[in-house]
Design an enzyme around this catalytic site. Structure first.
Site, PDB file in Angstrom:
ATOM      1  NE  ARG A   1      -3.822   0.077   2.338  1.00 31.40           N
ATOM      2  CZ  ARG A   1      -4.069   0.958   3.314  1.00 31.40           C
ATOM      3  NH1 ARG A   1      -3.417   0.900   4.450  1.00 31.40           N
ATOM      4  NH2 ARG A   1      -4.978   1.905   3.161  1.00 31.40           N
TER       5      ARG A   1
ATOM      6  CE  LYS B   1       1.974  -4.593   6.519  1.00 32.35           C
ATOM      7  NZ  LYS B   1       1.583  -3.369   5.831  1.00 32.35           N
TER       8      LYS B   1
ATOM      9  NE  ARG C   1       1.990   7.556  11.008  1.00 37.43           N
ATOM     10  CZ  ARG C   1       3.055   7.972  10.336  1.00 37.43           C
ATOM     11  NH1 ARG C   1       3.974   8.687  10.963  1.00 37.43           N
ATOM     12  NH2 ARG C   1       3.219   7.700   9.066  1.00 37.43           N
TER      13      ARG C   1
HETATM   14  C1  BTN Z   1       0.660  -3.768   2.393  1.00 40.22           C
HETATM   15  O1  BTN Z   1       1.365  -2.798   2.060  1.00 40.22           O
HETATM   16  O2  BTN Z   1       0.421  -3.993   3.578  1.00 40.22           O
HETATM   17  C2  BTN Z   1       0.085  -4.680   1.344  1.00 40.22           C
HETATM   18  C3  BTN Z   1       1.064  -5.748   0.897  1.00 40.22           C
HETATM   19  C4  BTN Z   1       0.526  -6.672  -0.159  1.00 40.22           C
HETATM   20  C5  BTN Z   1       1.582  -7.574  -0.732  1.00 40.22           C
HETATM   21  C6  BTN Z   1       1.015  -8.627  -1.610  1.00 40.22           C
HETATM   22  S1  BTN Z   1       2.183  -9.915  -1.985  1.00 40.22           S
HETATM   23  C7  BTN Z   1       1.083 -10.581  -3.169  1.00 40.22           C
HETATM   24  C8  BTN Z   1       0.460  -9.408  -3.905  1.00 40.22           C
HETATM   25  N1  BTN Z   1       1.297  -8.989  -5.002  1.00 40.22           N
HETATM   26  C9  BTN Z   1       1.806  -7.761  -4.815  1.00 40.22           C
HETATM   27  O3  BTN Z   1       2.556  -7.173  -5.604  1.00 40.22           O
HETATM   28  N2  BTN Z   1       1.355  -7.258  -3.641  1.00 40.22           N
HETATM   29  C10 BTN Z   1       0.487  -8.188  -2.962  1.00 40.22           C
END
Ligand code: BTN
Length: 322
Positions: free
Chosen positions: A120, A185, A319
């Site tokens: 994100r 996380k 946060r």
């Molecule tokens: C976040 O920032 O918390 C979200 C992370 C999401 C990662 C996953 S891994 C599988 C899918 N492919 C990606 O490029 N991103 C999501």
């Protein structure tokens, strides 16, 4: 493919000699070192054991397409295709591509490694080979974006259920959809939408779970993180991935009719910030208040000096005031 054979060999976590690896790669022992440099590109830490060879710290449990295809009888007919891939840019990109080709609904893919994993807020998602779970699912919805309110929170609940079924307790949710263990996380969710915001659309649900990642491999992560193996060292990537697909497909198939409301209570019971002072950032805007919980649509109920405000997901992040 030779390189994947080498990974499969090193997956046992034992020391393998340069000669053995050289034979597999079809190169001289002296050239082995150069080949092994590729491991850095895969985000993996390869330990060189003086005079003996090379070892992959902790070994790897590679994804097994046959085991993964063994989904629950209820879910299997709803999965149109299940791909288990090696190294690729981003599983979300692939799922989106399938949606563009008109083959998106029910599509599921997993990769061992992502070269451009996305998180994100435009962040990179650290994705070393074979350590974690990188999963994307695509689902078609009628009725546009409104139907999707709360979906990212619901996905968090589905992931916690899959974790519990794999002996992993104590994971909490941080609005809108981070998964935390002891304030670190352990997983994240990236939802992306394609199509008509007021009509038929496809949603790509991208899930990243830190399973066996080491400190060295996590290198650049700029926030507190943990691997699920810290909670349950015996965790299996294949079992966990299967449980995730089961839970997520089950959730997606009923979401159009049921929405988030029925999961609200469960979400609240997992809320890591219930009743706490927080600040919400959305672009340059910062709103401070007390996190009261969420409403039936998944919006955060924030008690501010000006009364209760509802904050919707999108690009907002929560946060502790710092
Ligand atoms: C976040 O920032 O918390 C979200 C992370 C999401 C990662 C996953 S891994 C599988 C899918 N492919 C990606 O490029 N991103 C999501």
């Amino acid at each position: 493919m030779k390189f994947e054979q080498v990974i499969a060999l090193l997956a046992d976590g034992e020391v393998h000699s340069g000669e053995e690896l050289g034979n597999l790669l079809g190169v001289s022992r002296t050239a082995v070192w150069k080949q092994l440099k590729k491991f850095e590109g895969l985000g993996l830490e390869l330990v060189s054991v003086k005079g003996r060879g090379y070892r992959l710290e902790g070994g790897l449990e590679l994804l097994d397409p046959q085991r993964l295809a063994d989904l629950s009888g209820q879910v299997r007919p709803l999965v149109s295709q299940l791909d288990v891939l090696g190294s690729m840019d981003s599983t979300n990109n692939l799922a989106m591509q399938r949606a563009r080709e008109g083959r998106g609904h029910g599509y599921v893919c997993l990769a061992e490694h992502q070269t451009a994993g996305r998180g994100r807020h435009g962040r990179q998602w650290v994705s070393p080979y074979g350590r974690n779970i990188y999963l994307s699912l695509c689902w078609r919805f009628a009725g546009g974006a409104a139907v999707l309110e709360g979906l990212s929170l619901a996905v968090g609940v589905a992931i916690v259920r899959a974790l519990s079924a794999n002996g992993i307790g104590g994971v909490q949710l941080k609005w809108p959809n981070d998964l935390l263990w002891r304030e670190k996380k352990v997983a994240g969710v990236l939802l992306e939408m394609m199509g008509d915001a007021s009509g038929e659309c496809h949603v790509i649900v991208g899930v990243g779970l830190n399973v066996h990642m080491t400190e060295g491999e996590a290198g650049q992560i700029d926030q507190p993180w943990a691997s699920l193996s810290a909670i349950n060292p015996g965790i299996s990537r294949n079992r966990l991935a299967m449980a995730l697909i089961n839970e997520l497909i089950h959730l997606l198939s009923g979401y159009q009719d049921r929405g988030f409301a029925g999961l609200r209570e469960e979400w609240e019971s997992l809320n890591a910030y219930a009743g706490e002072a927080v600040e919400i950032r959305a672009g340059d805007q910062v709103t401070r208040g007390v996190a009261l919980g969420v409403n039936d649509a998944g919006a955060l109920r924030l008690k501010t000096d000006d009364g209760e405000q509802l904050i919707v997901g999108g690009e907002a992040s929560l946060r502790r005031p710092g």
